[in-house]
Structure formats: structure tokens, C-alpha cells
Write a protein that holds these residues in place. Structure first.
Motif, PDB file in Angstrom:
ATOM      1  N   TRP A 196       0.856  -1.185   0.000  1.00 23.31           N
ATOM      2  CA  TRP A 196       0.000   0.000   0.000  1.00 23.31           C
ATOM      3  C   TRP A 196       0.891   1.233   0.000  1.00 23.31           C
ATOM      4  N   PHE A 197       0.533   2.176  -0.846  1.00 22.64           N
ATOM      5  CA  PHE A 197       1.165   3.487  -0.902  1.00 22.64           C
ATOM      6  C   PHE A 197       0.078   4.539  -0.668  1.00 22.64           C
ATOM      7  N   ARG A 198       0.501   5.739  -0.362  1.00 23.64           N
ATOM      8  CA  ARG A 198      -0.462   6.826  -0.251  1.00 23.64           C
ATOM      9  C   ARG A 198       0.134   8.113  -0.797  1.00 23.64           C
ATOM     10  N   GLN A 199      -0.764   8.963  -1.264  1.00 21.92           N
ATOM     11  CA  GLN A 199      -0.342  10.234  -1.842  1.00 21.92           C
ATOM     12  C   GLN A 199      -1.271  11.331  -1.374  1.00 21.92           C
ATOM     13  N   ALA A 200      -0.716  12.254  -0.605  1.00 20.55           N
ATOM     14  CA  ALA A 200      -1.459  13.420  -0.155  1.00 20.55           C
ATOM     15  C   ALA A 200      -1.352  14.514  -1.216  1.00 20.55           C
ATOM     16  N   PRO A 201      -2.282  15.467  -1.214  1.00 17.40           N
ATOM     17  CA  PRO A 201      -2.250  16.536  -2.215  1.00 17.40           C
ATOM     18  C   PRO A 201      -0.917  17.273  -2.213  1.00 17.40           C
ATOM     19  N   GLY A 202      -0.325  17.407  -3.380  1.00 22.37           N
ATOM     20  CA  GLY A 202       0.920  18.140  -3.513  1.00 22.37           C
ATOM     21  C   GLY A 202       2.154  17.401  -3.048  1.00 22.37           C
ATOM     22  N   LYS A 203       1.996  16.126  -2.698  1.00 19.12           N
ATOM     23  CA  LYS A 203       3.136  15.356  -2.199  1.00 19.12           C
ATOM     24  C   LYS A 203       3.374  14.133  -3.075  1.00 19.12           C
ATOM     25  N   GLU A 204       4.510  13.505  -2.866  1.00 17.30           N
ATOM     26  CA  GLU A 204       4.841  12.304  -3.604  1.00 17.30           C
ATOM     27  C   GLU A 204       4.074  11.104  -3.046  1.00 17.30           C
ATOM     28  N   ARG A 205       4.018  10.060  -3.861  1.00 20.82           N
ATOM     29  CA  ARG A 205       3.401   8.828  -3.421  1.00 20.82           C
ATOM     30  C   ARG A 205       4.401   8.059  -2.565  1.00 20.82           C
ATOM     31  N   ASP A 206       4.004   7.741  -1.349  1.00 27.10           N
ATOM     32  CA  ASP A 206       4.904   7.131  -0.388  1.00 27.10           C
ATOM     33  C   ASP A 206       4.448   5.734   0.024  1.00 27.10           C
TER      34      ASP A 206
END
Length: 124
Positions: free
Chosen positions: A36-46
Motif C-alpha cells: 500500500w502506498f499513499r499520496q497526499a495533495p501536492g506530495k509524492e506517493r509514499d
């Protein structure tokens, strides 16, 4: 080709819980590592968490250790992300990724298959 479908996102208050699911369409992925990865607005996918094909090994980013649990049910061809004690900073689009040879690699470009993502919003 493996197409992944995520579900289970939504709006929850801080301190609440959600369970995300990831399942492939058209193929079993019991022999694939999944993350699982996540991506917040304006940030990279982590990277958030990864699980080996058997489910025997897992890995987590430090910020979610003790709060999130990744698991899989190969009989149901599904991988889960159980999220507890959610915080506003967990707000992001959550993606699952699968690869036959990886399960804990934190680089997005290394993963072969991706889902479209599911939104998780945690209100304060």
C-alpha cells in the motif's frame, strides 16, 4: 495483466478506523507481493506497508507502525490494510501495488501493477 481494485476508503474522524481492500480482477495474485502506498495533495506517493506473497512477512513505514496492519487472505484473493487511530495526516489517496518479485520495495517505479486508488479523509 493484473488490474487492481481498491475499496473501503471514506471520511472518518480522528481516532477512528477504516479497512481498505485490494483485489485483482481477472487473475489471482496469491504469488505476488503487495504493498500500500499513499499520496497526499501536492506530495509524492509514499510507501505505507508491504506484505509478502505468503503473508508471513510484513513491513511498515515508521509513521504507521502500531496503528496500521497489512494482511492478506489468499483464499479470497484480497489484501487488506486495517487502519486504526487515524490522524488527519493520514489523509491521502491510498493505492495498492503488486509485483511478482517485490513486497517491501519503497520505490514506486519498481512496482508492476497499480490500482486507481481510494480516498481516505480524516477529519480533526
Amino acid at each position: 495483466q493484473v488490474q487492481l481494485v481498491e475499496s473501503g476508503g471514506g471520511l472518518v474522524q480522528a481516532g477512528g478506523s477504516l479497512r481498505l481492500s485490494c483485489a485483482p480482477s481477472g487473475r489471482t495474485f496469491s504469488s505476488y507481493g503487495v504493498a500500500w502506498f499513499r499520496q497526499a495533495p501536492g506530495k509524492e506517493r509514499d510507501f505505507v506497508a508491504g506484505i509478502s506473497w505468503s503473508g508471513a512477512s510484513t513491513d511498515y513505514v515508521d509513521s504507521v507502525k502500531g496503528r496500521f496492519t497489512i494482511s492478506r487472505d489468499n483464499a479470497k484473493n484480497t489484501v487488506y490494510l486495517h487502519m486504526n487511530s487515524l490522524k488527519p495526516e493520514d489523509t491521502a489517496v491510498y493505492y495498492c501495488a503488486a509485483d511478482r518479485y517485490k513486497w517491501r520495495v519503497r520505490t514506486t517505479t519498481a512496482w508492476q501493477y497499480w490500482g486507481q486508488g481510494t480516498q481516505v479523509t480524516v477529519s480533526s
